[in-house]
Write a protein that holds these residues in place. Sequence first.
Motif, mmCIF file in Angstrom:
data_model
loop_
_atom_site.group_PDB
_atom_site.id
_atom_site.type_symbol
_atom_site.label_atom_id
_atom_site.label_comp_id
_atom_site.label_asym_id
_atom_site.label_seq_id
_atom_site.Cartn_x
_atom_site.Cartn_y
_atom_site.Cartn_z
ATOM 1 N N VAL A 3 -30.789 -20.123 1.024
ATOM 2 C CA VAL A 3 -31.125 -20.822 -0.216
ATOM 3 C C VAL A 3 -30.940 -22.314 0.005
ATOM 4 N N ASP A 4 -31.586 -23.110 -0.827
ATOM 5 C CA ASP A 4 -31.414 -24.562 -0.792
ATOM 6 C C ASP A 4 -30.395 -24.924 -1.867
ATOM 7 N N LEU A 5 -29.170 -25.220 -1.438
ATOM 8 C CA LEU A 5 -28.111 -25.498 -2.406
ATOM 9 C C LEU A 5 -28.394 -26.738 -3.227
ATOM 10 N N ASP A 6 -28.937 -27.769 -2.594
ATOM 11 C CA ASP A 6 -29.277 -28.992 -3.305
ATOM 12 C C ASP A 6 -30.329 -29.721 -2.492
ATOM 13 N N ASP A 8 -14.202 -23.940 -0.747
ATOM 14 C CA ASP A 8 -14.152 -23.135 -1.976
ATOM 15 C C ASP A 8 -15.420 -22.325 -2.191
ATOM 16 N N SER A 9 -16.133 -22.050 -1.128
ATOM 17 C CA SER A 9 -17.337 -21.207 -1.193
ATOM 18 C C SER A 9 -18.332 -21.702 -2.235
ATOM 19 N N ALA A 10 -18.359 -23.021 -2.464
ATOM 20 C CA ALA A 10 -19.286 -23.639 -3.420
ATOM 21 C C ALA A 10 -19.163 -23.029 -4.813
ATOM 22 N N GLY A 11 -17.975 -22.526 -5.148
ATOM 23 C CA GLY A 11 -17.760 -21.935 -6.470
ATOM 24 C C GLY A 11 -18.050 -20.456 -6.540
ATOM 25 N N ILE A 12 -18.543 -19.854 -5.458
ATOM 26 C CA ILE A 12 -18.860 -18.424 -5.454
ATOM 27 C C ILE A 12 -17.581 -17.664 -5.109
ATOM 28 N N GLY A 38 -25.351 -28.166 -5.626
ATOM 29 C CA GLY A 38 -24.639 -27.532 -4.532
ATOM 30 C C GLY A 38 -23.471 -26.668 -4.929
ATOM 31 N N SER A 39 -23.243 -26.458 -6.232
ATOM 32 C CA SER A 39 -22.132 -25.630 -6.692
ATOM 33 C C SER A 39 -22.637 -24.549 -7.636
ATOM 34 N N PHE A 40 -21.824 -23.499 -7.766
ATOM 35 C CA PHE A 40 -22.166 -22.367 -8.619
ATOM 36 C C PHE A 40 -21.017 -22.074 -9.561
ATOM 37 N N GLN A 41 -21.341 -21.459 -10.685
ATOM 38 C CA GLN A 41 -20.332 -21.042 -11.649
ATOM 39 C C GLN A 41 -20.669 -19.643 -12.128
ATOM 40 N N LYS A 42 -19.645 -18.794 -12.159
ATOM 41 C CA LYS A 42 -19.859 -17.422 -12.587
ATOM 42 C C LYS A 42 -20.189 -17.365 -14.070
ATOM 43 N N THR A 43 -21.168 -16.544 -14.403
ATOM 44 C CA THR A 43 -21.571 -16.349 -15.793
ATOM 45 C C THR A 43 -21.090 -14.992 -16.255
ATOM 46 N N ALA A 44 -20.379 -14.979 -17.349
ATOM 47 C CA ALA A 44 -19.863 -13.716 -17.879
ATOM 48 C C ALA A 44 -20.993 -12.936 -18.535
ATOM 49 N N HIS A 50 -33.721 -23.831 -10.056
ATOM 50 C CA HIS A 50 -32.643 -23.741 -9.074
ATOM 51 C C HIS A 50 -32.252 -22.279 -8.926
ATOM 52 N N LEU A 51 -32.199 -21.801 -7.697
ATOM 53 C CA LEU A 51 -31.913 -20.399 -7.484
ATOM 54 C C LEU A 51 -30.439 -20.095 -7.705
ATOM 55 N N ASP A 52 -30.186 -19.102 -8.545
ATOM 56 C CA ASP A 52 -28.854 -18.590 -8.788
ATOM 57 C C ASP A 52 -28.636 -17.385 -7.874
ATOM 58 N N LEU A 53 -27.424 -16.856 -7.858
ATOM 59 C CA LEU A 53 -27.101 -15.758 -6.952
ATOM 60 C C LEU A 53 -26.524 -14.581 -7.725
ATOM 61 N N LEU A 54 -27.179 -13.438 -7.593
ATOM 62 C CA LEU A 54 -26.701 -12.187 -8.162
ATOM 63 C C LEU A 54 -26.072 -11.386 -7.018
ATOM 64 N N ILE A 55 -24.769 -11.117 -7.111
ATOM 65 C CA ILE A 55 -24.050 -10.437 -6.041
ATOM 66 C C ILE A 55 -23.690 -9.033 -6.508
ATOM 67 N N SER A 56 -24.091 -8.035 -5.731
ATOM 68 C CA SER A 56 -23.762 -6.649 -6.063
ATOM 69 C C SER A 56 -22.614 -6.179 -5.177
ATOM 70 N N TYR A 57 -21.854 -5.238 -5.714
ATOM 71 C CA TYR A 57 -20.660 -4.737 -5.041
ATOM 72 C C TYR A 57 -20.747 -3.220 -4.890
ATOM 73 N N HIS A 58 -19.933 -2.716 -3.973
ATOM 74 C CA HIS A 58 -19.909 -1.276 -3.735
ATOM 75 C C HIS A 58 -19.262 -0.532 -4.890
#
Length: 598
Positions: free
Chosen positions: A228-231, A293-297, A345-351, A324-332
């Motif tokens: 992805v292009d962070l910024d 800080d993993s860019a906020g991820i 260049g930073s991300f914030q979790k959305t509830a 701007h591309l956001d990131l959806l992370i799936s878990y096991h």
Amino acid sequence: MGCAEGKNARQWVSTPFRPPPVNDATNSPHALRTAAPPARAAVPPLVPVVLPLVVVAIALSILFARLFPGASRIAPQVRFTDITEQAGLAFAPWRAASESPTTLGNGVAVLDFDNDGAPDLFFVSGTAWPWEEALAKQASRGSLALFRNDGSGRFTDVTAIAGLNVELQGMSAAAGDFDGDGLTDLYVTCIGTNHLFRNRGGGRFEDVTEQAGVGGEDNTWSTGAAWVDLDSATPGLDLVVAHYARWPQEVGLSQALLIADVGRSYGAPTGFVSVFPTVYRNLGGGRFEIVTDSAGIRDIDSATGLPVAYPLAIVPVDANGDAHLDLLISYHTSDASLFVSDGRGSFQKTAPSGGIRQEGASAGFASASAATFASGDDSDDRFRALVASATTSAPESDTPSPAKLANKFGVVVADIDLGGHWEVFSGQGRAERSVNKFDSGREFAATPEVLWHDGDAWQSASPTDEGAWTQPLVARGVAAADFDADGDADIIATQSDGPPRLLRNDQRLGQPWLRVQLVETRGTRGADGARVEVHTPRRVMTQTVAPVMGLFAQSESTLTFGLGDDARVRRIVVHWPSGRRQEIRPVPINTTIAIAEE
């Protein structure tokens, strides 16, 4: 992609409409011999009142049909043919151990590595452990495989020529042009050191992991990754890598696996610790640096205070329509998390939001689960489908739902019948061979399934014919692409400890379609974040350009618009990440067009 028009954007010149000449009887040479018209009949007195009302009613019905199309749908005709052998993929190398962690493995990425317009295939698998068998004694063709598509859906193994015949414990791959030279490069996640292969052109790749600084820790088990292009401040594509777990360096992997085998719970090996994703910023010149800080991820488990365990896939999406591309992370074992980019260049979790979004025609992909995310009005149906597919909280109902696919593997979203709606194809894969010990009645192999939304609920689409594609498989990475250049999405599915399966889409509805490729000239070549609107007489369909990622899989990035019962496209509107708006008209159908940013 299958037509000559798809290689480059065509230029069209529109001319003003001129109505045809009207035959005027008074100017005809026979006018003198034509009898005079009869006297005009009297108009009923109510016609001047009723006629305008009828016209208004018709206009309103057309307007409402366009703005609020009916939610009801006809079940898609699902017809696939297993063509693995005739396509030349029957002997694609694969290798996985019989127990975790490698039961998770075997990924696939769709890419056009030689820029000939045809989607090629890159497979990632594993190998024997060093303590199991000496590498010199293995009868192995390597852990990676690159297959070139001839344009008709037939593939040739070019792994050795490409320089990719290497041994590693691979999980998945991410394809992207990190150095901006117009050639697609490959990043492979592994149990141990990851690898970056730079596309040198001429069908050759070079391992540049050490020079680039993206190998990661050798005691880390990595899973999903995405370019992805962070910024826009730094050149080229950046890299985000998810790590399933990490084992103590002083213990060693073999000892850690032994401990896990003694105390492993289903899908969660003990003796391993969770870890945050690694974010690499592209510095240019083939070099990267780790972002603090993993860019906020940083997804923290509130119960343990540790990173949320066992992430699997990183899926780029534009959840709020800001380009701007956001990131959806799936878990096991946990619900998905959405991290929204600030564009710098930073991300914030959305509830998750409290309710289910119902936005007209878009309501079809609102998950029945409570884990929906707040998003802007510009978020599209594919994002909603992905959220639903990554959610473990299934509704209390026997009705099929994408939310029920979360604890299964191999899910891809595609318009299978070109009807203008998304369907969900699931390989129904399980995590471990001994799954029936933990969940009675569930076997390791399962029959694939296609889900569709009828406007009210998710339904399972019955196959048009019972064939080889309905046979059970142990699906892992599942990707979609138009391999045979006929406009519809075919399916490639890798398996755990088994060969891949290529399913050709043989739906016979004959629905019109349009495929769009974008070439950005003012940023990253992939045009990630650009929004494409296809305007038909009845509706406006919107898609966002992004790496199409899933669990251990990457689908093609060409946008496919199934037109359904719309046989005409009025115009295409592209909203580029640079802020420029570009309009193309007229537009042909049943073809692939490339659009370069002006």
